[in-house]
Design an enzyme around this catalytic site. Structure first.
Site, PDB file in Angstrom:
ATOM      1  CD  GLU A  38      -7.559  22.130  31.706  1.00 47.36           C
ATOM      2  OE1 GLU A  38      -7.864  21.408  30.733  1.00 47.36           O
ATOM      3  OE2 GLU A  38      -7.905  23.318  31.804  1.00 47.36           O
ATOM      4  CE  LYS A 109      -7.083  26.267  29.455  1.00 47.63           C
ATOM      5  NZ  LYS A 109      -8.138  25.259  29.731  1.00 47.63           N
ATOM      6  CB  CYS A 142      -6.706  22.183  27.922  1.00 46.22           C
ATOM      7  SG  CYS A 142      -7.990  21.151  27.149  1.00 46.22           S
ATOM      8  CB  VAL A 169     -15.053  18.744  26.083  1.00 49.35           C
ATOM      9  CG1 VAL A 169     -14.951  18.289  27.524  1.00 49.35           C
ATOM     10  CG2 VAL A 169     -14.935  20.257  25.995  1.00 49.35           C
TER      11      VAL A 169
HETATM   12  C1  ACM Z   1     -10.035  22.962  27.908  1.00 50.50           C
HETATM   13  O1  ACM Z   1      -9.309  23.935  27.761  1.00 50.50           O
HETATM   14  N1  ACM Z   1     -10.117  22.327  29.064  1.00 50.50           N
HETATM   15  C2  ACM Z   1     -10.820  22.455  26.779  1.00 50.50           C
END
Ligand code: ACM
Length: 262
Positions: A38, A109, A142, A169
């Site tokens: 990402e 996203k 992510c 994370v």
């Molecule tokens: C994330 O969506 N970068 C944890």
């Protein structure tokens, strides 16, 4: 089909440097499909909207997508890569899909994580599937993994491989993707980054590495270490994702009881 990822530690704001590193590495790679992290060329921890605007790029005409297209054509591979996208007044946390024939598509996203909600607009593309020849691929980014609906929607639309650019994370994703794969009978390639960022006095974010390729029955085919760079490429058979029979009496997607899920 040869699929994989390139896990590394992008330097915040050093777009050309990060791109050079990717191009140098993938110029030595023999693969059909490679997933990058990402926001792989910009870095992750933005401290102002102005920074996001400065680093975001048009898709497909911005420099990062164009450079990825050149690479994909030269290496005859499909690349899925995250970047900040500028579209009119909005910025999206997006991932482009490019291949030997050029630009294929873009996913924005859906489920923004933490301070991304301050700087990016929630994605409006929905979950899309592209036929790249040897397989049908879908993209989620992510934190989308936290919503089983994302992977399910991609599977229902026919995705055989979920490409998953990430900047993880929280610790839970690497052990959860095998479940996403098992419950959808799909492959997944999660490409996370390594390193950490602590910008503008903010708390340090440490990215957990552990990128992985997972098979449709939940086996982890390969998991990268937490901290080192790694280019991983391995051979899979996408046909393993096409058979949804769990037993002779149970077909994973056919047997869903949609009317009871409301
Ligand atoms: C994330 O969506 N970068 C944890």
């Amino acid at each position: 089909m040869r699929v994989g990822f390139f896990q590394f530690a992008p330097q915040f704001g050093e777009v050309s440097h990060n791109l050079d590193k990717v191009v140098e590495t993938l110029d030595r790679a023999d693969a059909d499909l490679i997933v990058l992290p990402e926001l792989f060329a910009s870095g992750y921890q933005f401290v102002s909207q102005q920074e996001v605007i400065t680093l975001s790029e048009l898709v497909p005409n911005g420099p990062t997508t164009q450079r990825l297209i050149d690479l994909a054509k030269r290496r005859r591979m499909v690349i899925v890569a995250g970047l900040p996208e500028r579209a009119g007044a909005a910025c999206y946390n997006s991932a482009v899909v490019v291949g030997p024939s050029g630009f294929i598509g873009c996913y924005r996203k859906t489920h923004l994580f933490f301070e991304e909600t301050l700087f990016f607009a929630p994605g409006d593309t929905g979950f899309q599937v592209w036929d790249i020849g040897p397989a049908k691929i879908g993209v989620m980014i992510c934190f989308d993994w936290y919503y089983p609906e994302a992977a399910r929607t991609l599977a229902l639309k026919g995705a055989e491989i979920i490409c998953h650019p990430s900047n993880l994370v929280l610790p839970n994703c690497p052990d959860s993707m095998p479940v996403r794969c098992l419950e959808n009978r799909v492959f997944a390639v999660t490409c996370n980054r390594t390193g950490s960022e602590a910008r503008g006095g903010k708390d340090r974010l440490t990215f957990i590495g552990n990128s992985e390729v997972v098979a449709p029955r939940g086996a982890i085919l390969h998991r990268a270490p937490r901290e080192q760079d790694e280019l991983c490429i391995l051979e899979i058979d996408p046909a393993d994702a096409r058979n949804k029979a769990v037993t002779p009496y149970n077909d994973l997607l056919r047997d869903r009881r949609e009317s009871l899920y409301r």
